[in-house]
Design an enzyme around this catalytic site. Structure first.
Site, PDB file in Angstrom:
ATOM      1  N   HIS A  64       8.043  35.856  71.227  1.00  0.00           N
ATOM      2  CA  HIS A  64       8.858  35.937  72.448  1.00  0.00           C
ATOM      3  C   HIS A  64      10.297  35.602  72.086  1.00  0.00           C
ATOM      4  O   HIS A  64      10.564  35.028  71.027  1.00  0.00           O
ATOM      5  CB  HIS A  64       8.309  35.005  73.535  1.00  0.00           C
ATOM      6  CG  HIS A  64       8.384  33.547  73.188  1.00  0.00           C
ATOM      7  ND1 HIS A  64       7.607  32.994  72.202  1.00  0.00           N
ATOM      8  CD2 HIS A  64       9.144  32.544  73.684  1.00  0.00           C
ATOM      9  CE1 HIS A  64       7.877  31.704  72.110  1.00  0.00           C
ATOM     10  NE2 HIS A  64       8.811  31.407  72.984  1.00  0.00           N
ATOM     11  N   ASP A  68      14.369  29.462  69.661  1.00  0.00           N
ATOM     12  CA  ASP A  68      13.661  28.733  68.588  1.00  0.00           C
ATOM     13  C   ASP A  68      12.701  29.632  67.816  1.00  0.00           C
ATOM     14  O   ASP A  68      12.274  29.290  66.715  1.00  0.00           O
ATOM     15  CB  ASP A  68      12.944  27.471  69.118  1.00  0.00           C
ATOM     16  CG  ASP A  68      11.975  27.725  70.270  1.00  0.00           C
ATOM     17  OD1 ASP A  68      12.233  28.636  71.073  1.00  0.00           O
ATOM     18  OD2 ASP A  68      10.960  27.004  70.363  1.00  0.00           O
TER      19      ASP A  68
HETATM   20 ZN   LIG Z   1       9.009  27.698  71.379  1.00  0.00          ZN
END
Ligand SMILES: [Zn+2]
Length: 301
Positions: A64, A68
């Protein structure tokens, strides 16, 4: 043989000990394939420390588009270009076409190799085939996060192993027909019909699932069923209600329900200085659990 290397194992904010998510899967078949799952900030440096060549990576699977999990793409693509890469790089993910074109347009990269973005379905409950080689496949399934997100499954193909003792017993000579019988399941040998089960045993291919970020959901159980290894997001010991991640106990319950052989928890919050306490809690529900740390390696045979 599969070797998995955890390059980053923390959640949203990195620490001195843990980098942002990235997992390398090296498949040793007739040839070696190197696949990268997620590419958090600093992944290229982690690759250097691990001794894995980033030039070997031809496919990157993003779960996704939270920073991060993808911010390392910028530096990695830049370095590949500076090192004179010519071969194509494929990047998979939900809405990958949109986000990859944004990244490639972000600066003056001077890209000298093609980057292909492949959209992966992020709605529904189907398991989707997203990539295939002779010996393995990668599947995805939508999972439950705050943004479009998927889990991935690496599956080595099942294969027939010829039993030479059986061949001798049945007085069958080796030949091209063995390739045919592996393909079609049955052949005519000197006028006699032979079925694959008579002369070979089926070797189940290895199966590895990586959840990405998800709340507990039926889809993650579905894609994890009977896998050799489930790598699951477990940010907190106990998730506060209505958040975005499975907690340790929930991840352990998923591993149990899906009947996996081994569970590795990753995406650990920086709040836990001693991850052993997470491992202890998870083991109460699913004994074969480990908590990942950066540069941890797992071999599967
Ligand atoms: Zn994450």
């Amino acid at each position: 043989m599969i070797e998995i290397t955890f390059l980053g194992t923390i959640s949203g904010i990195p620490s001195k000990e843990r980098n942002h998510p990235a997992i390398v899967l090296e498949y040793y078949g007739k040839r070696k394939d190197t696949l990268l799952f997620d590419c958090g900030e600093g992944t290229q440096k982690q690759l250097m420390f691990s001794g894995i060549s980033f030039m070997d990576i031809d496919r990157i699977f993003i779960t996704h588009w939270h920073a991060d999990h993808f911010a390392g793409l910028i530096g990695l693509i830049q370095t590949m270009s500076l090192e004179g890469r010519r071969k194509k790089l494929k990047i998979f993910g939900p809405e990958a076409e949109k986000f990859v074109s944004n990244i490639v347009d972000l600066g003056y990269f001077g890209l000298r190799f093609p980057v292909e973005a492949i959209n992966v379905r992020f709605e529904g409950s189907e398991i989707n085939l997203v990539e295939e080689e002779k010996d393995w496949q990668v599947f995805s399934i939508p999972v439950l996060h705050t943004v479009p997100a998927v889990a991935y499954c690496f599956k080595e193909k099942d294969r027939w192993k010829i039993n030479t003792k059986k061949l001798r017993e049945l007085k069958l000579k080796r030949g091209r027909w063995l390739e045919e019988i592996k393909k079609f399941g049955v052949v005519k040998y000197k006028g006699k019909e032979i079925r694959i089960e008579e002369i070979a045993s089926l070797k189940k291919g290895l199966k590895v699932v990586y959840s990405g970020d998800t709340l507990p959901c039926d889809n993650i159980i579905k894609i994890s069923e009977n896998s050799d290894l489930l790598i699951h997001d477990a940010t907190f010991l106990e998730e506060e209600e209505g958040k975005a991640h499975a907690d340790v106990k929930q991840a352990a319950k998923i591993a149990k329900k899906a009947n996996v052989k081994q569970l590795i928890l990753t995406h650990i919050s920086r709040r836990y200085q001693i991850p052993e306490e997470l491992e202890k809690e998870a083991k109460k529900i699913f004994p074969s659990t480990k908590v990942a740390y950066d540069f941890m390696k797992i071999k599967l045979k």
